[in-house]
Design a protein around this motif. Structure first.
Motif, short mmCIF file in Angstrom:
data_model
loop_
_atom_site.label_atom_id
_atom_site.label_comp_id
_atom_site.label_asym_id
_atom_site.label_seq_id
_atom_site.Cartn_x
_atom_site.Cartn_y
_atom_site.Cartn_z
N TYR A 41 0.81 -1.22 0.00
CA TYR A 41 0.00 0.00 0.00
C TYR A 41 0.83 1.25 0.00
O TYR A 41 1.86 1.33 0.67
N ASP A 42 0.38 2.23 -0.72
CA ASP A 42 0.89 3.57 -0.56
C ASP A 42 -0.07 4.26 0.40
O ASP A 42 -1.21 4.56 0.06
N ILE A 43 0.35 4.46 1.67
CA ILE A 43 -0.56 4.93 2.70
C ILE A 43 -1.11 6.32 2.39
O ILE A 43 -2.26 6.64 2.68
N ASN A 44 -0.28 7.14 1.74
CA ASN A 44 -0.77 8.48 1.38
C ASN A 44 -1.90 8.43 0.36
O ASN A 44 -2.87 9.19 0.44
N GLU A 45 -1.75 7.48 -0.57
CA GLU A 45 -2.83 7.27 -1.56
C GLU A 45 -4.13 6.89 -0.85
O GLU A 45 -5.20 7.41 -1.15
N LYS A 65 -9.65 7.69 0.91
CA LYS A 65 -10.70 7.48 1.91
C LYS A 65 -11.06 8.75 2.68
O LYS A 65 -12.14 8.86 3.24
N GLY A 66 -10.14 9.68 2.74
CA GLY A 66 -10.35 10.87 3.56
C GLY A 66 -10.06 10.57 5.01
O GLY A 66 -10.18 9.42 5.45
N THR A 67 -9.71 11.60 5.78
CA THR A 67 -9.44 11.39 7.21
C THR A 67 -10.64 11.83 8.00
O THR A 67 -11.40 12.71 7.59
N PHE A 68 -10.83 11.24 9.17
CA PHE A 68 -11.97 11.53 10.02
C PHE A 68 -11.90 12.98 10.51
O PHE A 68 -10.87 13.41 11.03
N THR A 69 -12.99 13.71 10.32
CA THR A 69 -12.97 15.12 10.73
C THR A 69 -13.98 15.42 11.81
O THR A 69 -14.27 16.56 12.11
N GLY A 70 -14.59 14.37 12.40
CA GLY A 70 -15.62 14.59 13.44
C GLY A 70 -17.00 14.31 12.88
O GLY A 70 -17.18 14.16 11.66
#
Lengths: 87, 492
Positions: free
Chosen positions: B5-9, B14-19
């Protein structure tokens, strides 16, 4: 057979026939309403005509409401109605 | 090992959790039928489906069609599991151009006459209950919108057919539709905030929940076909049938059966009950359209399980709600021929009725003696094919109409799946079933040939005039596997 009055025999329950006989001052008229008119209308008419001939009945109006009666039922109901009308 | 995996990809994808804001989560809303019909945008060429568990008390199909008609919608296919007298006036929707195609199991009364006279340009497709399930699951028929009338739904669409003010019982036929339709609309007159348990329709299959004033007339579920007969002819046939079932050694521990509607086949149950009590035998299951008579056997401990695709009266509806082994099944589980586990294949015996049956044992349950559509394919050919022994019961003649005749006007169930015919004038065994013939002879059950019965019937009623057919095909009768078993012609 001479008819004196209007007469009815039979019922309108399933497998029966109701026949009304009315003395008529003109040429005979036979009206048939039957659940099995398409399949047996002609045969019912022939049967009624032959019974009228046998009993020498003329100048009569006959109304038949048939609920799928067999020939012997139609014959019995018609003869009864005729005898009642001849009284 | 190389990193896969390319973790940045992945983070980008998926996007990061923002609340999360709980108050903003998705919520279902109960809508009006009009809102949903507008939102669904039902147009030319689409297929909408209904189910007939409310039988003569169905209100939903008309509500939907009336709204579509007012909108000026044209050329849709209606795909109900069956049509009843509640749909008698649907000819008006054919004439307005709304309905251009019909697929159904049954069609009768005024609508049957309209179709038989040639009102619809496209022939009606007649399918059995199993055949309908097969057509949906195989993708042969695509349902754009399924309308499901239910007795109780919660706001999310978890629903059943047996609670509330207008219950209809099992939702067996629509359970197939809701899994395969593009959009599913649940309609009820009882919608609660509280979750519906148990549910037959899970909310994840539902797109819209609609509240109406009244969803169906529960008193009209029971039709005349499910009355217990007092007619001596029918009782004689029922008694003979029960004797034959006994002689064939079917009544054994854990046997299985289905008795259809119609005077004599219902009464068979009553005579079988006596034999079961006498022999101390318990059946494993009874299948089918379930009636109060079958429910009584279950509650007396004579039948362990009831498998119910459709309730035929309110006693059955009540039992479905209260008896845990009175189990709701869907039409595919019931009879889909492509489903090897379909439960008709586990039937030891089925008792069916017939409008007509002929020398080949072919059965017609679709058209009357005048050739006009007035019946239903139902589960007739499904259970005949699945069961070990299929018994057809019928009076030899009905009024002046011969039931046993040289050739049926239309075939629904092929004679190769019909084993025994019991009439008030004698019992005939299909020559294909030499085993049954031998066993009944051994048990001294009187048998006549089917030809003798045909001649007896004709002697009583005399030969009818042939029916005058037009050139147009008004109906296509599919066998359960989807092949065409017969065509229904226009009657002039």
């Amino acid at each position: 057979m001479k008819l004196n009055k209007r007469a009815i025999a039979g019922t309108m329950t399933s497998s029966d026939v109701m026949i009304e006989v009315i003395p008529w001052g003109k040429t005979s008229e036979i009206n048939i309403k039957s659940d099995v008119e398409k399949q047996y209308g002609d045969q019912i008419l022939d049967l009624i005509n032959s019974i009228l001939r046998e009993n020498d009945v003329d100048n009569v109006c006959i109304n038949v409401v048939d609920k799928g009666a067999l020939d012997f039922t139609i014959s019995a109901r018609l003869k009864t109605a005729l005898f009642r009308a001849a009284k | 090992m190389e990193d896969r995996y390319d973790i940045n990809e992945l983070l980008k994808e998926k996007g990061t959790f923002t609340g999360i804001d709980k108050s903003k989560r998705k919520k279902n809303k109960v809508r009006s039928l009009k809102y949903v019909i507008d939102a669904l945008d039902i147009k030319d060429g689409m297929t909408i489906s209904f189910h007939h568990h409310f039988r003569n008390g169905d209100l939903l199909a008309d509500m939907v069609l009336e709204l579509l008609d007012k909108k000026g919608t044209k050329n849709i296919t209606i795909f109900p599991s069956s049509l009843t007298t509640a749909h008698d006036h649907f000819g008006q929707y054919i004439q307005s151009g709304l309905i251009s195609r019909i697929c159904t199991s049954g069609i009768r009364d005024r609508l049957g006459e309209d179709i038989s006279s040639g009102m619809l340009d496209t022939p009606v497709i007649i399918r059995s209950h199993g055949g309908r399930a097969r057509a949906i699951e195989s993708g042969e028929e695509k349902i754009d919108v399924a309308f499901i009338a239910v007795a109780h739904s919660d706001v999310n669409g978890n629903a059943n057919g047996f609670e509330g003010v207008s219950p209809c019982g099992s939702l067996g036929y629509s359970m197939v539709d809701m899994k395969h339709a593009d959009k599913v609309v649940v309609v009820s007159d009882l919608i609660t905030e509280e979750i519906t348990i148990p549910f037959s329709v899970p909310s994840y299959n539902v797109d819209y929940v609609v509240k109406v004033e009244k969803i169906g007339i529960k008193e009209k579920i029971m039709s005349g076909a499910t009355r217990l007969t007092t007619n001596p002819k029918e009782l004689l046939i029922a008694k003979r049938t029960a004797d034959i079932i006994e002689a064939l050694e079917i009544i054994k521990e854990n046997f299985t059966f289905q008795t259809g509607t119609g005077g004599s086949s219902l009464a068979v149950t009553r005579f079988m009950r006596d034999k079961m009590i006498e022999k101390k035998i318990v059946a494993d299951f009874a299948l089918g359209g379930i009636t109060g008579h079958i429910v009584r056997l279950h509650e007396e401990g004579l039948v362990r399980k009831l498998l119910d695709v459709q309730c035929f009266d309110l006693d059955a509806v009540f039992s479905l709600k209260n008896n845990i082994r009175h189990f709701e099944i869907d039409a595919s589980f019931y009879a889909n021929p492509e489903n090897p586990g379909c439960v008709v294949n586990k039937l030891d015996v089925v008792v069916l009725s017939a409008l007509e049956i002929d020398r080949n044992f072919d059965v017609n349950v679709m058209t009357g003696s005048d050739g006009i559509l007035r019946g239903a394919s139902g589960g007739h050919c499904d259970t005949a094919a699945g069961s070990k022994i299929c018994i057809v019961t019928s009076p030899l003649v009905r009024g002046r109409i011969a039931t046993v005749k040289d050739k049926v006007l239309n075939i629904v169930t092929p004679g190769s799946t019909v084993d025994i015919l019991v009439t008030d004038h004698g019992t005939a065994v299909n020559p294909l079933r030499k085993d049954i013939m031998a066993l009944l002879k051994e048990k001294k059950i009187p048998i006549v040939s089917i030809d003798t019965l045909v001649e007896m019937a004709e002697k009583i009623v005399k030969k009818p005039n042939p029916i005058v057919y037009g050139d147009k095909v008004v109906g296509v009768i599919e066998y359960r596997d989807g092949s065409i078993i017969d065509l229904v012609k226009q009657v002039i």
